[in-house]
Write an enzyme that holds these catalytic residues in place. Sequence first.
Site, PDB file in Angstrom:
ATOM      1  N   TYR A  51      -5.669   2.165  -2.339  1.00  0.00           N
ATOM      2  CA  TYR A  51      -5.401   1.700  -3.711  1.00  0.00           C
ATOM      3  C   TYR A  51      -5.442   2.851  -4.710  1.00  0.00           C
ATOM      4  CZ  TYR A  51      -5.168  -2.993  -2.086  1.00  0.00           C
ATOM      5  OH  TYR A  51      -4.750  -4.110  -1.435  1.00  0.00           O
TER       6      TYR A  51
ATOM      7  N   ARG B  49      -0.456   3.512  18.821  1.00  0.00           N
ATOM      8  CA  ARG B  49      -0.452   4.443  17.694  1.00  0.00           C
ATOM      9  C   ARG B  49      -1.417   5.586  17.985  1.00  0.00           C
ATOM     10  NH1 ARG B  49      -4.200   2.814  12.554  1.00  0.00           N
ATOM     11  NH2 ARG B  49      -5.319   1.095  13.484  1.00  0.00           N
ATOM     12  N   ARG B  50      -1.272   6.661  17.231  1.00  0.00           N
ATOM     13  CA  ARG B  50      -2.121   7.847  17.367  1.00  0.00           C
ATOM     14  C   ARG B  50      -2.148   8.340  18.800  1.00  0.00           C
ATOM     15  NH1 ARG B  50      -7.360   6.769  13.707  1.00  0.00           N
ATOM     16  NH2 ARG B  50      -6.297   7.190  11.779  1.00  0.00           N
TER      17      ARG B  50
HETATM   18 FE1  HAS Z   1      -2.594  -1.511   4.383  1.00  0.00          FE
HETATM   19  C1  HAS Z   1      -3.821  -0.395   7.411  1.00  0.00           C
HETATM   20  C2  HAS Z   1      -3.892  -4.604   4.980  1.00  0.00           C
HETATM   21  C3  HAS Z   1      -1.565  -2.567   1.244  1.00  0.00           C
HETATM   22  C4  HAS Z   1      -1.965   1.749   3.497  1.00  0.00           C
HETATM   23  N1  HAS Z   1      -2.827   0.317   5.294  1.00  0.00           N
HETATM   24  C5  HAS Z   1      -3.343   0.567   6.542  1.00  0.00           C
HETATM   25  C6  HAS Z   1      -3.342   1.970   6.798  1.00  0.00           C
HETATM   26  C7  HAS Z   1      -2.860   2.576   5.670  1.00  0.00           C
HETATM   27  C8  HAS Z   1      -2.524   1.527   4.735  1.00  0.00           C
HETATM   28  C9  HAS Z   1      -2.702   4.071   5.430  1.00  0.00           C
HETATM   29  O1  HAS Z   1      -5.888  -5.868   6.954  1.00  0.00           O
HETATM   30  C10 HAS Z   1      -3.758   2.620   8.117  1.00  0.00           C
HETATM   31  C11 HAS Z   1      -5.063   3.314   8.109  1.00  0.00           C
HETATM   32  C12 HAS Z   1      -5.336   3.897   9.480  1.00  0.00           C
HETATM   33  O2  HAS Z   1      -4.984   5.056   9.694  1.00  0.00           O
HETATM   34  O3  HAS Z   1      -5.893   3.198  10.310  1.00  0.00           O
HETATM   35  N2  HAS Z   1      -2.667  -3.282   3.347  1.00  0.00           N
HETATM   36  C13 HAS Z   1      -3.234  -4.427   3.775  1.00  0.00           C
HETATM   37  C14 HAS Z   1      -3.067  -5.458   2.765  1.00  0.00           C
HETATM   38  C15 HAS Z   1      -2.403  -4.877   1.721  1.00  0.00           C
HETATM   39  C16 HAS Z   1      -2.172  -3.510   2.085  1.00  0.00           C
HETATM   40  C17 HAS Z   1      -3.541  -6.868   2.849  1.00  0.00           C
HETATM   41  N3  HAS Z   1      -1.878  -0.604   2.727  1.00  0.00           N
HETATM   42  C18 HAS Z   1      -1.530  -1.216   1.541  1.00  0.00           C
HETATM   43  C19 HAS Z   1      -1.099  -0.233   0.592  1.00  0.00           C
HETATM   44  C20 HAS Z   1      -1.220   0.994   1.219  1.00  0.00           C
HETATM   45  C21 HAS Z   1      -1.712   0.735   2.558  1.00  0.00           C
HETATM   46  C22 HAS Z   1      -0.653  -0.523  -0.811  1.00  0.00           C
HETATM   47  C23 HAS Z   1      -0.950   2.352   0.730  1.00  0.00           C
HETATM   48  C24 HAS Z   1      -0.550   2.661  -0.462  1.00  0.00           C
HETATM   49  N4  HAS Z   1      -3.618  -2.329   5.915  1.00  0.00           N
HETATM   50  C25 HAS Z   1      -4.096  -3.618   5.945  1.00  0.00           C
HETATM   51  C26 HAS Z   1      -4.886  -3.801   7.166  1.00  0.00           C
HETATM   52  C27 HAS Z   1      -4.879  -2.610   7.855  1.00  0.00           C
HETATM   53  C28 HAS Z   1      -4.072  -1.707   7.048  1.00  0.00           C
HETATM   54  C29 HAS Z   1      -5.579  -5.002   7.631  1.00  0.00           C
HETATM   55  C30 HAS Z   1      -5.602  -2.281   9.164  1.00  0.00           C
HETATM   56  C31 HAS Z   1      -4.712  -2.445  10.320  1.00  0.00           C
HETATM   57  C32 HAS Z   1      -5.425  -2.069  11.599  1.00  0.00           C
HETATM   58  O4  HAS Z   1      -5.559  -2.941  12.436  1.00  0.00           O
HETATM   59  O5  HAS Z   1      -5.845  -0.912  11.748  1.00  0.00           O
HETATM   60  C33 HAS Z   1      -2.056  -5.571   0.408  1.00  0.00           C
HETATM   61  O6  HAS Z   1      -2.594  -4.842  -0.662  1.00  0.00           O
HETATM   62  C34 HAS Z   1      -0.602  -5.784   0.220  1.00  0.00           C
HETATM   63  C35 HAS Z   1      -0.298  -6.614  -1.019  1.00  0.00           C
HETATM   64  C36 HAS Z   1       1.113  -6.417  -1.472  1.00  0.00           C
HETATM   65  C37 HAS Z   1       1.987  -7.382  -1.748  1.00  0.00           C
HETATM   66  C38 HAS Z   1       3.392  -7.006  -2.173  1.00  0.00           C
HETATM   67  C39 HAS Z   1       3.682  -7.286  -3.644  1.00  0.00           C
HETATM   68  C40 HAS Z   1       5.042  -6.786  -3.985  1.00  0.00           C
HETATM   69  C41 HAS Z   1       5.362  -6.068  -5.074  1.00  0.00           C
HETATM   70  C42 HAS Z   1       6.786  -5.558  -5.231  1.00  0.00           C
HETATM   71  C43 HAS Z   1       7.609  -6.437  -6.127  1.00  0.00           C
HETATM   72  C44 HAS Z   1       9.050  -6.039  -6.059  1.00  0.00           C
HETATM   73  C45 HAS Z   1       9.925  -6.024  -7.112  1.00  0.00           C
HETATM   74  C46 HAS Z   1      11.342  -5.636  -6.887  1.00  0.00           C
HETATM   75  C47 HAS Z   1       9.518  -6.414  -8.484  1.00  0.00           C
HETATM   76  C48 HAS Z   1       1.657  -8.803  -1.649  1.00  0.00           C
HETATM   77  C49 HAS Z   1       4.379  -5.742  -6.134  1.00  0.00           C
HETATM   78  C50 HAS Z   1      12.098  -6.877  -6.489  1.00  0.00           C
HETATM   79  C51 HAS Z   1      13.545  -6.704  -6.495  1.00  0.00           C
HETATM   80  C52 HAS Z   1      14.420  -7.553  -5.900  1.00  0.00           C
HETATM   81  C53 HAS Z   1      15.878  -7.309  -6.047  1.00  0.00           C
HETATM   82  C54 HAS Z   1      13.987  -8.688  -5.050  1.00  0.00           C
END
Ligand code: HAS
Length: 549
Positions: free
Chosen positions: A227, A439-440
């Site tokens: 974050y 992975r890794r």
């Molecule tokens: Fe993650 C593993 C869960 C967000 C980075 N994550 C990782 C690792 C990294 C990472 C680096 O629960 C690996 C670490 C390692 O080496 O082991 N992650 C989440 C969840 C979210 C999430 C629940 N991660 C991120 C973000 C990262 C990031 C942000 C970097 C910046 N993650 C995990 C979990 C793991 C994990 C487990 C562990 C896995 C394992 O087993 O090892 C949430 O924050 C995501 C919420 C986001 C949304 C999307 C909202 C969409 C938006 C865009 C709107 C678009 C528009 C354009 C307006 C709900 C805001 C639209 C246009 C049109 C034309 C349609």
Amino acid sequence: MIKSFKTTYPKEARFTRAHMLVAFIALFIGASAGLLQTLQRSGKLTLPAGISYYQILTVHGVVIALVMTTFFILGFMMSAQAKTTGGYNKTELTLGWIGFWLMVVGTIIATILILMNEATVLFTFYAPLQAHALFYIGLTLLIVGTWFDGFVIFKRHARFKKENPGKPTPLLSYMGVITMLMWQIATIGVAYTVIFQLIPWSLGWVPTVNVLLSRTLFWYFGHPLVYFWLLPAYMIWYAIIPKIIGGKIFSDALARFTFILLLLFSIPVGFHHQLTEPGIDPLWKFIQVILTMLVVIPSLMTAFSMFATFEVRGRELGAKKTFGWIKKMPWKDARFLAPFLGMLFFIPGGAGGIINASNQMNQVVHNTIWVTGHFHLTVATTVILTFFGAAYWLIPTISGRAYTKAANKFALLQTWLWVIGMTIMSGAMHIQGLLGGPRRSAYSNYLGNADTASWEYYQLAQAVGGSILFLGMLVMIGIVIYLAFISPKKEVDYPIAQLSNEAERPPKVFENWPIWIGITILLILFAYTIPLKDILINAPPGAKGYKLW
Ligand code: HAS
């Protein structure tokens, strides 16, 4: 009259320039290592001189994920705070420079150790993998350096409040405070494990290390780390993109509330990285899974806010239907296109995160390259494309040079190279992960059975995607050099959007720090006290009583 940041705040501009210099050198080194590792992994290249896949992977992870991001973020955030609050005083700038040099020295030490193959421990430096003590000392200096910057951000914000009683604080300064509050609280965990566990152990002062404690403290820090990358991208989305598209900030209060929620829920969720680890009670893992689902909410609020910003602007320009705004956006301006595509990629990236966090479902993906695909969509696309988009206006305003049409053309090319490369590479990672690709691991080739028969195609796709990304990185470095040193001199504005006339003033309680820090600490204590007690008591054999290291 338009004036560059360089003209109005020359000292602060120099400070940001120094950060950008390190950030883009790190991007060059880290992304080059990325290319080597993907070619090696797919069997297209044998690394010379006994250099291992894991050593190159460590360079890639540490130099991009920890160094590039940190320097870019602090350089950007402090420029944004200086611009909106009226600049730093001498003490603040001196503290900032001390932080910068600590970070630089720490980075150089850690990088040298990795290049000497004395710290091939990946970016998470999990025990029992052990690095040379100097690697950990380098990382400590890097973190301590960021603390100086954090205190400067807090101090400047407080000074603004004191000097402008009754006035709302600038949104970007407020967001900087929340980002650094989260960071300072989270880095205490990693600082503890490095200083009290890993350094004494690597120096041979203690024979063993409480591995589970060290991993838990790492992930207490590791999720807020992601974050720490995302929040500055949100700062750009909320406060700068509206200006780039000619619109206004949809709601200052909603933006601040989103950041408060991110502060509260980013930290007590580290167990979602440890769902498959023994030694942690499943109940506490489940509680942290629920808290993880709560931290998704502010991202959904951000999506809502962005749609609203685009729609309001689209309607101002004559759009009629729900998605009529799409036609009205400045698609030919890379300062908009790059972050917008970053947002678009966050939809599958965020959905992947929710899958990862879904308790039992994590078993399917945990040790697979799906997770690598996930973070290449989130940090390496959403965040990095937003930072690239920001570089196209930030570098001109700190160098006092024009963002020319030619620069924009190359920036559009770079955006598409990145998007195409990442779609191929990250897509292949997700699919191969679902087929069980690890992975890794340097060993991801065909294992002689039906399940793994297609692995090598996905490996190849990753190498192709990785090579396109490498090209994209070279174009980016070219643009940065051009904007910093070559393009014609010109006064260019620092684009900060104004608040919509209909937006309400933020409630005063948002600045009541004891409340937000208090709730953050309570949530952390709730999520971690009992499981940590278990980890300390049930420490590995040989430990007597509580094993604190
Ligand atoms: Fe993650 C593993 C869960 C967000 C980075 N994550 C990782 C690792 C990294 C990472 C680096 O629960 C690996 C670490 C390692 O080496 O082991 N992650 C989440 C969840 C979210 C999430 C629940 N991660 C991120 C973000 C990262 C990031 C942000 C970097 C910046 N993650 C995990 C979990 C793991 C994990 C487990 C562990 C896995 C394992 O087993 O090892 C949430 O924050 C995501 C919420 C986001 C949304 C999307 C909202 C969409 C938006 C865009 C709107 C678009 C528009 C354009 C307006 C709900 C805001 C639209 C246009 C049109 C034309 C349609």
